[in-house]
Design a protein around this motif. Sequence first.
Motif, short mmCIF file in Angstrom:
data_model
loop_
_atom_site.label_atom_id
_atom_site.label_comp_id
_atom_site.label_asym_id
_atom_site.label_seq_id
_atom_site.Cartn_x
_atom_site.Cartn_y
_atom_site.Cartn_z
N ALA A 99 1.08 -1.15 0.29
CA ALA A 99 0.08 0.19 0.36
C ALA A 99 1.18 1.35 0.01
O ALA A 99 0.83 1.99 -0.92
CB ALA A 99 -1.07 0.02 1.38
N GLY A 100 2.36 1.17 0.40
CA GLY A 100 2.52 2.33 1.01
C GLY A 100 3.73 2.39 -0.53
O GLY A 100 3.70 4.37 -0.24
N TYR A 101 3.28 2.04 -1.83
CA TYR A 101 3.86 2.28 -2.54
C TYR A 101 3.19 3.52 -3.53
O TYR A 101 2.98 3.58 -4.75
CB TYR A 101 4.93 1.40 -3.95
N MET A 102 1.45 3.05 -3.04
CA MET A 102 0.37 4.04 -3.83
C MET A 102 0.58 5.05 -3.31
O MET A 102 1.12 5.13 -2.35
CB MET A 102 -0.96 3.45 -3.86
N ASN A 103 0.18 6.26 -4.34
CA ASN A 103 -0.12 8.19 -3.91
C ASN A 103 -0.51 7.70 -2.77
O ASN A 103 0.16 8.63 -1.92
CB ASN A 103 0.09 9.10 -5.05
N ASP A 104 -1.65 7.32 -2.41
CA ASP A 104 -2.59 7.52 -0.97
C ASP A 104 -2.92 6.25 -0.50
O ASP A 104 -3.45 5.90 0.04
CB ASP A 104 -3.66 8.30 -1.38
N GLY A 105 -2.45 5.10 -0.65
CA GLY A 105 -2.44 4.10 -0.30
C GLY A 105 -2.49 3.37 0.87
O GLY A 105 -2.79 2.41 1.40
N SER B 2 -8.71 6.08 -11.89
CA SER B 2 -8.55 5.07 -11.87
C SER B 2 -9.05 5.11 -9.42
O SER B 2 -9.48 5.93 -9.63
CB SER B 2 -6.37 5.85 -11.35
N GLN B 3 -8.83 3.71 -9.52
CA GLN B 3 -9.00 3.17 -7.61
C GLN B 3 -8.34 1.88 -7.21
O GLN B 3 -7.37 2.01 -7.74
CB GLN B 3 -10.62 2.65 -7.43
N PHE B 4 -8.01 2.53 -5.80
CA PHE B 4 -7.31 2.09 -4.83
C PHE B 4 -7.96 1.59 -3.91
O PHE B 4 -8.44 2.55 -3.15
CB PHE B 4 -6.06 2.52 -4.53
N PHE B 5 -7.80 0.11 -3.20
CA PHE B 5 -8.79 -0.12 -1.83
C PHE B 5 -8.32 -1.19 -1.54
O PHE B 5 -6.54 -1.83 -1.99
CB PHE B 5 -9.98 -0.79 -3.05
N VAL B 6 -7.79 -1.21 0.04
CA VAL B 6 -7.60 -1.66 1.20
C VAL B 6 -8.50 -2.59 1.87
O VAL B 6 -9.20 -2.06 1.82
CB VAL B 6 -6.36 -1.01 2.12
N ASN C 188 -8.87 18.17 -11.74
CA ASN C 188 -8.53 17.12 -11.00
C ASN C 188 -9.54 16.81 -10.58
O ASN C 188 -10.40 18.04 -8.98
CB ASN C 188 -6.97 16.72 -10.07
N TRP C 189 -10.39 15.20 -9.71
CA TRP C 189 -11.46 15.45 -8.85
C TRP C 189 -10.56 14.07 -8.16
O TRP C 189 -10.66 12.92 -8.66
CB TRP C 189 -12.61 15.10 -8.89
N GLY C 190 -10.68 14.19 -6.64
CA GLY C 190 -10.70 13.13 -5.83
C GLY C 190 -11.43 12.66 -4.73
O GLY C 190 -12.40 13.39 -4.07
N GLN C 191 -11.30 11.47 -4.04
CA GLN C 191 -12.15 11.41 -3.18
C GLN C 191 -11.64 9.97 -2.75
O GLN C 191 -10.91 9.32 -3.21
CB GLN C 191 -13.43 10.49 -3.82
N ARG C 192 -11.60 10.02 -1.24
CA ARG C 192 -11.60 9.24 -0.09
C ARG C 192 -11.93 8.61 0.82
O ARG C 192 -13.07 9.62 1.24
CB ARG C 192 -9.64 9.95 0.69
N GLN C 193 -12.13 7.58 0.93
CA GLN C 193 -12.84 6.62 1.84
C GLN C 193 -12.01 6.16 2.87
O GLN C 193 -11.51 5.63 2.68
CB GLN C 193 -13.72 5.59 1.32
N ASP C 194 -12.27 6.62 4.17
CA ASP C 194 -11.66 5.96 5.89
C ASP C 194 -12.56 4.63 6.21
O ASP C 194 -13.60 4.08 5.43
CB ASP C 194 -11.77 6.61 7.10
N LYS C 195 -11.60 3.84 6.65
CA LYS C 195 -12.15 2.58 7.02
C LYS C 195 -13.54 2.97 8.03
O LYS C 195 -14.48 2.15 7.54
CB LYS C 195 -11.39 2.26 8.38
N ASP C 196 -13.79 3.83 8.40
CA ASP C 196 -15.38 4.34 8.90
C ASP C 196 -16.12 4.56 8.79
O ASP C 196 -17.24 5.52 8.38
CB ASP C 196 -14.62 4.72 10.23
N GLY C 197 -15.94 5.12 6.99
CA GLY C 197 -17.40 5.35 6.38
C GLY C 197 -16.87 7.05 5.69
O GLY C 197 -18.02 7.15 4.97
#
Length: 180
Positions: free
Chosen positions: A62-68, A110-114, A150-159
Amino acid sequence: SGVWGHLQLGGILRKITARGESSPGVEFKASDIGWGLNVTGSRKLNDANTLRGGIVGGHGIAGYMNDGGADMVIANNRDPDTATGQNTLGWSAYIEHQWRPTLSSALGASQFFVDNEPFEPGTSYRAGTYASANLLYRPNAKNLLGVEFNWGQRQDKDGIIGTARQVQISYRFSFNAHLP
């Protein structure tokens, strides 16, 4: 690779280690094997359009991704020596269009999931989505001027979800480019 485009496969295998204090005076150390696979490619559709994309997945990368997020997290709060790498999956897809020899655009997402562990804090990174569109002007080999949305959206574990938008203007001068 060829006139049609290219296809590329990459991978990583590594040992990841976590050290710290689980409580005052109680130290822990844990390790895991991190691995990842990445497939990227491009497909030239015609003289003006090229598709580009990729997919990446793995464990402890995950650390290799920009926001991972974190490569490794505590898996059990009663036993910090059970720290483990996180499973991840991501993709990207873009289309580039050449309007004329000096003018081009790119549009994509693009999307990235953990996979979060149960004992991670609610503020831990869970997923991100990103989209962008640009217009680039290259009057010659040394100069490039561009504008991008640019448009971005982040979701945390708590939603909890956060969204950001930005317009970026850039100029690049290349000292090493050779003019025709």
